[in-house]
Design an enzyme around this catalytic site. Structure first.
Site, short mmCIF file in Angstrom:
data_model
loop_
_atom_site.label_atom_id
_atom_site.label_comp_id
_atom_site.label_asym_id
_atom_site.label_seq_id
_atom_site.Cartn_x
_atom_site.Cartn_y
_atom_site.Cartn_z
N ARG A 52 0.80 -1.22 0.00
CA ARG A 52 0.00 0.00 0.00
C ARG A 52 0.82 1.26 0.00
O ARG A 52 0.54 2.19 -0.74
CB ARG A 52 -0.86 0.07 1.27
N THR A 53 1.83 1.32 0.86
CA THR A 53 2.51 2.61 1.03
C THR A 53 3.20 3.00 -0.28
O THR A 53 3.03 4.11 -0.78
CB THR A 53 3.52 2.52 2.19
N LYS A 81 25.33 -4.35 -1.56
CA LYS A 81 26.79 -4.35 -1.77
C LYS A 81 27.48 -3.51 -0.70
O LYS A 81 28.68 -3.30 -0.76
CB LYS A 81 27.12 -3.77 -3.15
N ARG A 102 11.73 3.88 2.66
CA ARG A 102 11.41 3.00 3.80
C ARG A 102 12.65 2.18 4.12
O ARG A 102 13.31 1.67 3.20
CB ARG A 102 10.26 2.08 3.44
N HIS A 130 6.18 6.28 11.20
CA HIS A 130 5.54 6.15 9.89
C HIS A 130 4.60 7.36 9.74
O HIS A 130 3.38 7.21 9.75
CB HIS A 130 4.78 4.83 9.83
C1 NCD Z 1 2.40 -0.74 8.36
C2 NCD Z 1 3.89 -0.52 8.34
O1 NCD Z 1 4.56 -0.78 7.33
O2 NCD Z 1 4.36 -0.06 9.36
N1 NCD Z 1 1.87 -0.95 7.08
C3 NCD Z 1 1.62 0.13 6.28
O3 NCD Z 1 2.48 0.93 5.96
N2 NCD Z 1 0.37 0.31 5.90
C4 NCD Z 1 1.95 -1.73 9.35
C5 NCD Z 1 2.52 -3.12 9.32
O4 NCD Z 1 3.39 -3.46 8.53
O5 NCD Z 1 2.05 -3.90 10.14
#
Ligand code: NCD
Length: 299
Positions: A52-53, A81, A102, A130
């Site tokens: 999703r993100t 690497k 991320r 997040h």
């Molecule tokens: C969350 C995350 O990545 O922290 N997911 C997300 O970004 N929607 C929650 C999770 O991974 O449980």
């Protein structure tokens, strides 16, 4: 520069402005998109899995008329690497106008931001924060209840490693009408830095909690953060939200979850009026459009 690194950077006024901007973006989506970011490039760089993100960032940029370059799986990148985050970000900043990243490690987005010539959007830094997720969470709460009336928000599950919990709880402290309860096993308790006077703490999801909650924010036990797999197996199914539990909630209460869910909400809950987690994920697009447009100083 307009980095988005952590929840604490936002004042109440910023949050309200982002909520209004996201509402405008929702209108833009309904009208077929915009050319606002035409000629601009977003780089998405993810060292950790995401559906999703990453895809909602990419959707958001395309709805704004911009383009995307993407490493969906940074294990295919030079990170394996031994390249440092600083070097990777320096290079990406030379290619793109904004970077969503991320990492598995806490603090990487902030490290990247120190050397970046373009805005960094923290899309999750290990067990840290997040912040973009918590803005779409706030948007979901605002659409449902507004941000004025008294609201009881209950965080359930992995309070220790759940980064969405860390960011959203901090954001909600800007709203004195919101009270917070924490429900988690002792091993996954919330760190004191995220708590405040007046919070209530539980290890059981009691009837009293279910009956009084307005927003039940459930989370996945974060398997990837456990050093001891047996401990994960012991803790993962402690709270399972099923129709019987939901029947104790108020009819207008909502259940949120950042997703992915594993066992913690049964599929039979999905059709109940309280389930809001799929709509919540869709709200990620207008909110991330607003964040990208702000980062690029288009709004
Ligand atoms: C969350 C995350 O990545 O922290 N997911 C997300 O970004 N929607 C929650 C999770 O991974 O449980």
């Amino acid at each position: 520069m307009r980095h988005v690194l952590a929840a604490e950077q936002f004042s109440r006024a910023d949050l309200l402005q982002i909520m209004d901007q996201a509402a405008e973006m929702e209108k833009i989506i309904a009208a077929g998109g915009s050319r606002m970011a035409a000629g601009k490039l977003l780089a998405t760089f993810f060292y950790e899995p995401s559906t999703r993100t990453r895809l909602s960032f990419e959707t958001a940029m395309q709805r704004l008329g911009g383009s995307v370059i993407s490493t969906s799986n940074a294990t295919f990148s030079s990170v394996t690497k031994g390249e440092t985050v600083e070097d990777t970000v320096r290079i990406l900043a030379g290619y793109a106008d904004v970077i969503a990243m991320r990492s598995k490690e806490k603090g990487y987005a902030a490290r990247g931001a120190k050397v970046s010539s373009v805005p960094i959007l923290n899309a999750g830094d290990g067990p840290g924060e997040h912040p973009t997720q918590s803005l779409l969470d706030l948007y979901t709460i605002k659409k449902e209840f507004g941000l004025e009336r008294p609201l009881r928000v209950v965080f359930v599950g992995d309070l220790k490693y759940g980064r969405t919990v860390h960011s959203l709880s901090q954001i909600l402290r800007n709203f004195s009408n919101v009270s917070i309860d924490w429900v988690g096993p002792a091993e996954l308790a919330i760190q004191p830095e995220y708590t405040a006077e007046g919070d209530r703490f539980f290890t059981e999801l009691t009837d009293e909690v279910l009956e009084s909650v307005d927003v039940l924010y459930d989370t996945r036990v974060q398997e990837e953060r456990f050093a001891d797999h047996d401990e994960y197996l012991r803790l993962r199914d402690v709270y399972i939200i099923d129709p019987e539990k939901v029947s104790k909630m108020k009819p207008d209460a909502i259940i949120m979850h950042p997703l992915p869910r594993v066992n913690e909400i049964t599929a039979s809950v999905d059709a109940l009026p309280q389930a809001r987690y799929f709509q919540q994920a869709i709200n990620g697009v207008p909110v991330r459009m607003a964040l990208i447009a702000r980062a690029l100083e288009l709004i």
